[in-house]
Design a protein around this motif. Structure first.
Motif, PDB file in Angstrom:
ATOM      1  N   UNK A 133       0.817  -1.211   0.000  1.00 35.08           N
ATOM      2  CA  UNK A 133       0.000   0.000   0.000  1.00 35.08           C
ATOM      3  C   UNK A 133       0.850   1.261   0.000  1.00 35.08           C
ATOM      4  N   UNK A 134       0.371   2.283  -0.738  1.00 37.77           N
ATOM      5  CA  UNK A 134       0.998   3.600  -0.775  1.00 37.77           C
ATOM      6  C   UNK A 134      -0.086   4.648  -0.573  1.00 37.77           C
ATOM      7  N   UNK A 135       0.337   5.840  -0.159  1.00 38.96           N
ATOM      8  CA  UNK A 135      -0.655   6.899  -0.003  1.00 38.96           C
ATOM      9  C   UNK A 135      -0.053   8.261  -0.368  1.00 38.96           C
ATOM     10  N   UNK A 136      -0.930   9.126  -0.874  1.00 38.17           N
ATOM     11  CA  UNK A 136      -0.578  10.492  -1.254  1.00 38.17           C
ATOM     12  C   UNK A 136      -1.173  11.439  -0.217  1.00 38.17           C
ATOM     13  N   UNK A 137      -0.421  12.459   0.159  1.00 36.87           N
ATOM     14  CA  UNK A 137      -0.940  13.536   0.994  1.00 36.87           C
ATOM     15  C   UNK A 137      -0.627  14.866   0.313  1.00 36.87           C
ATOM     16  N   UNK A 138      -1.604  15.755   0.304  1.00 37.42           N
ATOM     17  CA  UNK A 138      -1.437  17.080  -0.306  1.00 37.42           C
ATOM     18  C   UNK A 138      -1.779  18.144   0.731  1.00 37.42           C
ATOM     19  N   UNK A 139      -0.879  19.092   0.908  1.00 34.71           N
ATOM     20  CA  UNK A 139      -1.140  20.278   1.710  1.00 34.71           C
ATOM     21  C   UNK A 139      -1.301  21.459   0.755  1.00 34.71           C
TER      22      UNK A 139
END
Length: 581
Positions: A133-139
């Motif tokens: 599993x991978x995940x993206x986070x955007x600020x």
């Protein structure tokens, strides 16, 4: 699963395989803008949900929060196909637009970012990926009240007012991934020469493509029209094709050629993209605007790119197409894309349908005299020129709109900025005219552009009856007669009209409202006739195509319903103009 805005988002650089990441994401409003200090990028979840690519202010996002949001966060799990893995493979994460400053993380590791709320950007996320599993986070950080960032018609008050509307924060265009070889194409710039029937292509590639063979094959309506190839010896190989058939792009005739660009390395195809281009020329000569060498009167309309449910984002690709179709049904042959850099999918439909548009930045909310403001404006403007250069529908550039300034110091500083941006624009693109600022205070410009919301047709006529001799009594000169000078440039009435529907109706508009529908239509015709009958003008731009929130001077309602029979306006707008004789 129904993915909103599922179409391929980059129509002039298409690869067959991509993953659209629109849909439900985790979301959180960071009221204190302290999430970076609190390591939000490593969180396993956020406190609510949002539907991307719609901004959190919009109803389509499922959030509909319209107060100021200085910082917001997004999070989404992603799955990487096994076929995308390999030593020569790179996974690229793309964002259509994020307003305003974006910081991108993958698996808690910062992989890139972008400053500017209107232009596409991407990050190579390969090295941050892991097995499983991978995940993206955007600020996303956004402050329209700072005076230092372009924000267009977004309101700097809590509420919408006048011609300022609901804000857009964070992600507002498609998010997507694709996998490429290390040796791949990054961008294409097409330039057409209709006199020789030749298309020139400047192709930006990665360093790993050096020494490979690159080919460009063209076709029209399925029939091959030429091919060329060369060995890549620089970061931007330049190729040309002498076309076997010449079909001109024109108004209402979006004749587009297909193009396929292929990179071969060690006998194997490592990258292949589909694109398109149009063959047309634009020029200014003898006080006229020329398209493909003939005088054309620009029947433009103001299009602000707002949607009731999506704010900055059209609910569907069909909505983008329909805005062009509706405009053409009203007799317009193009638009000023106003105070907003429009997305490539809109430009695709303008290209395909034969619709002339002006590319414009969103300079409002930004004070050009603030230290650092131009550093936020100019890089994104150059990115817009780079991304959108190849669209045949774009017939000119206008980086600024109405840079109202007061006092000698502010005027001087603003003038320096306008001159610099004009000169940079012309240095980058010599094929199109550039207006330094639409509507007031020209410093150096290819076209003398004026705004005038005079509602009395007789006064309107008097102000411009001797315009060909330089007697241009527009709304700026009437108030400040010594402020600017006409140097013989072609003249463009780039905002006029703005007529409200009828007296007594709610909403904001320019001047006094007509008493009834008959007076409305009579005023529209007489104001427009003044410009059509005056051979000093190369075109007009009517304000506006549709209402936006409280501004009710559109020819359609905000939800795109015609207020009158469209044929009435078609007949008024399309009759031959004096300059076309």
């Amino acid at each position: 699963m129904n993915i909103p805005r599922s179409e391929y988002p980059r129509p002039q650089l298409v690869r067959g395989e991509f993953i659209n990441l629109n849909g439900e994401w985790d979301f959180e409003i960071d009221k204190s803008a302290s999430g970076l200090n609190r390591n939000f990028e490593k969180r396993e979840s956020l406190d609510s949900k949002i539907i991307v690519p719609f901004c959190p202010e919009s109803r389509l996002s499922g959030v509909a929060h319209t107060d100021f949001m200085d910082c917001v966060w997004y999070r989404r799990n992603i799955s990487i196909p096994d076929i995308w893995r390999g030593d020569d493979r790179r996974v690229i994460l793309h964002f259509g637009a994020v307003d305003y400053e974006a910081i991108i993380f993958v698996n808690g590791k910062r992989v890139g970012g972008h400053k500017g709320g209107y232009i596409s950007f991407s990050c190579d996320i390969t090295d941050a990926l892991c097995d499983g599993n991978n995940y993206i986070t955007v600020c996303a950080l956004d402050d329209v009240r700072s005076g230092k960032q372009p924000a267009g018609k977004q309101s700097t008050r809590y509420e919408s007012h006048g011609c300022s509307y609901t804000r857009t924060t964070g992600i507002w265009q498609t998010v997507w991934m694709e996998c490429v070889n290390k040796a791949h194409i990054k961008n294409i710039r097409f330039t057409s020469d209709i006199e020789t029937g030749t298309i020139f292509a400047q192709i930006s590639v990665t360093n790993e493509a050096f020494g490979a063979k690159i080919s460009l094959a063209t076709s029209f309506d399925g029939k091959e029209t030429g091919k060329t190839e060369t060995v890549i010896s620089s970061a931007e190989p330049f190729v040309s094709v002498a076309l076997s058939e010449l079909h001109l792009w024109d108004i209402g005739q979006g004749n587009l050629y297909d193009a396929k660009i292929v990179i071969e390395k060690d006998g194997k195809i490592v990258d292949s993209v589909d694109s398109y281009f149009g063959m047309r020329s634009v020029a200014l000569s003898d006080g006229a605007f020329l398209l493909n060498g003939r005088k054309v009167f620009g029947r433009w309309v103001l299009d602000q790119g707002f949607y009731p449910e999506g704010i900055y984002t059209a609910p569907t690709d069909e909505d983008l197409k329909n805005d062009v179709i509706f405009s053409m049904q009203l007799g317009f042959n193009g638009a000023r894309l106003h105070e907003k850099i429009f997305e490539p999918r809109f430009l695709y439909w303008a290209d395909k349908l034969g619709y002339m548009v002006w590319g414009e930045h969103a300079n409002w909310c930004m004070d050009t005299t603030y230290e650092g403001a131009i550093a936020n404006f100019l890089p994104e403007w150059l990115e817009a020129l780079e991304r959108d250069y190849s669209h045949p529908s774009i017939i000119g550039w206008c980086p600024f709109n109405e840079t109202w300034d007061y006092g000698p110091r502010r005027i001087r500083q603003c003038d320096d900025v306008l001159r610099m941006v004009y000169e940079v624009t012309k240095a980058y693109d010599k094929t199109r005219p550039c207006i330094d600022v639409s509507g007031n205070y020209h410093v150096v410009t290819d076209i003398f552009d004026v705004h005038d919301y005079e509602q009395d047709p007789e006064k309107f006529f008097e102000y411009y009856k001797n315009a060909k001799n330089g007697e241009i009594k527009d709304q700026v000169w009437r108030n400040e007669p010594d402020r600017q000078k006409w140097n013989g440039e072609p003249i463009f009435m780039s905002e006029y009209g703005g007529i409200r529907k009828a007296e007594g109706t709610e909403g904001w508009g320019y001047g006094n409202a007509p008493k009834n529908d008959e007076e409305y239509l009579d005023r529209y015709k007489r104001l427009t006739d003044v410009l059509l009958d005056n051979d000093a003008f190369i075109g007009f731009c009517y304000t506006q195509l549709y209402d936006v929130e409280q501004e009710v001077n559109g020819l359609m309602t905000y939800d795109r319903k015609f207020k009158f029979d469209s044929k009435i306006f078609y007949d008024i707008n399309t009759r031959k103009a004096a300059i076309e004789d």
